[in-house]
Scaffold this motif. Structure first.
Motif, short mmCIF file in Angstrom:
data_model
loop_
_atom_site.label_atom_id
_atom_site.label_comp_id
_atom_site.label_asym_id
_atom_site.label_seq_id
_atom_site.Cartn_x
_atom_site.Cartn_y
_atom_site.Cartn_z
N MET A 1 49.35 29.18 46.93
CA MET A 1 49.03 29.00 45.53
C MET A 1 47.86 28.02 45.41
SD MET A 1 51.38 27.72 42.36
CE MET A 1 52.02 29.26 41.79
N VAL A 2 46.95 28.32 44.53
CA VAL A 2 45.76 27.50 44.31
C VAL A 2 46.05 26.46 43.24
CG1 VAL A 2 43.35 27.55 43.59
CG2 VAL A 2 44.27 29.43 44.94
N ASP A 3 45.65 25.21 43.50
CA ASP A 3 45.82 24.14 42.52
C ASP A 3 44.70 24.23 41.49
OD1 ASP A 3 46.29 21.83 41.09
OD2 ASP A 3 45.79 20.47 42.73
N LEU A 4 45.05 24.51 40.25
CA LEU A 4 44.07 24.66 39.18
C LEU A 4 44.01 23.45 38.25
CD1 LEU A 4 44.77 28.39 38.23
CD2 LEU A 4 43.03 27.49 39.77
N THR A 5 44.56 22.33 38.71
CA THR A 5 44.62 21.13 37.88
C THR A 5 43.25 20.70 37.37
OG1 THR A 5 46.55 20.39 39.13
CG2 THR A 5 45.40 18.72 37.82
N GLY A 6 42.23 20.75 38.19
CA GLY A 6 40.89 20.31 37.79
C GLY A 6 40.02 21.40 37.20
N ALA A 7 40.61 22.55 36.91
CA ALA A 7 39.82 23.67 36.38
C ALA A 7 39.24 23.33 35.01
CB ALA A 7 40.69 24.92 36.29
N ARG A 8 37.97 23.66 34.84
CA ARG A 8 37.30 23.54 33.53
C ARG A 8 37.16 24.95 32.98
NH1 ARG A 8 34.01 19.70 36.40
NH2 ARG A 8 32.38 21.28 36.56
N TRP A 9 37.96 25.25 31.99
CA TRP A 9 38.03 26.60 31.44
C TRP A 9 36.97 26.80 30.36
CZ3 TRP A 9 41.09 29.89 33.96
CH2 TRP A 9 42.11 29.37 34.74
N ARG A 10 36.39 28.00 30.33
CA ARG A 10 35.44 28.38 29.28
C ARG A 10 35.76 29.81 28.86
NH1 ARG A 10 32.05 32.08 31.15
NH2 ARG A 10 31.65 32.20 33.37
N LYS A 11 35.51 30.12 27.63
CA LYS A 11 35.74 31.47 27.12
C LYS A 11 34.73 32.42 27.74
CE LYS A 11 35.85 34.10 22.87
NZ LYS A 11 35.65 34.06 21.42
N SER A 12 35.19 33.55 28.21
CA SER A 12 34.31 34.55 28.79
C SER A 12 33.32 35.05 27.74
CB SER A 12 35.14 35.72 29.30
OG SER A 12 34.30 36.82 29.63
N THR A 13 32.10 35.31 28.16
CA THR A 13 31.09 35.84 27.25
C THR A 13 31.43 37.26 26.80
OG1 THR A 13 29.76 36.60 29.12
CG2 THR A 13 29.24 34.42 28.21
N ARG A 14 32.32 37.93 27.50
CA ARG A 14 32.73 39.29 27.15
C ARG A 14 33.93 39.32 26.20
NH1 ARG A 14 28.88 43.00 28.31
NH2 ARG A 14 28.09 42.70 30.39
N SER A 15 34.50 38.17 25.91
CA SER A 15 35.65 38.12 25.00
C SER A 15 35.19 38.34 23.57
CB SER A 15 36.36 36.77 25.10
OG SER A 15 37.02 36.65 26.33
N GLY A 16 36.05 38.93 22.78
CA GLY A 16 35.73 39.18 21.38
C GLY A 16 35.71 37.89 20.59
N GLY A 17 35.06 37.90 19.46
CA GLY A 17 34.97 36.73 18.61
C GLY A 17 36.03 36.67 17.54
N ASN A 18 37.02 37.56 17.61
CA ASN A 18 38.01 37.63 16.55
C ASN A 18 39.22 36.74 16.78
OD1 ASN A 18 39.30 38.95 18.59
ND2 ASN A 18 39.58 40.89 17.52
N GLY A 19 39.21 35.93 17.85
CA GLY A 19 40.32 35.02 18.10
C GLY A 19 41.53 35.69 18.72
#
Length: 64
Positions: A1-19
């Motif tokens: 399992m990968v430790d994702l504690t320090g992950a900096r998340w960003r919204k994908s540019t392909r995601s819709g803008g409708n929330g």
């Protein structure tokens, strides 16, 4: 399992803008790219090697 504690998340540019259907990506961790559902930030995340992620993106762009 990968430790994702320090992950900096960003919204994908392909995601819709409708929330609604949003995907977040974290590419700041060495040797791994993580992907998760923005509606469930504490839920599971998929992890890819950088090469596999690049291949996946290239394949999806061909079919979009």
């Amino acid at each position: 399992m990968v430790d994702l504690t320090g992950a900096r998340w960003r919204k994908s540019t392909r995601s819709g803008g409708n929330g609604g259907e949003c995907v977040e990506v974290a590419g700041n961790l060495p040797g791994v790219v993580a992907v998760r559902d923005s509606k469930d930030p504490h839920g599971p995340a998929l992890t890819f090697t950088p090469t596999a992620w690049t291949t996946f993106l290239a394949a999806t762009r061909k079919h979009h």
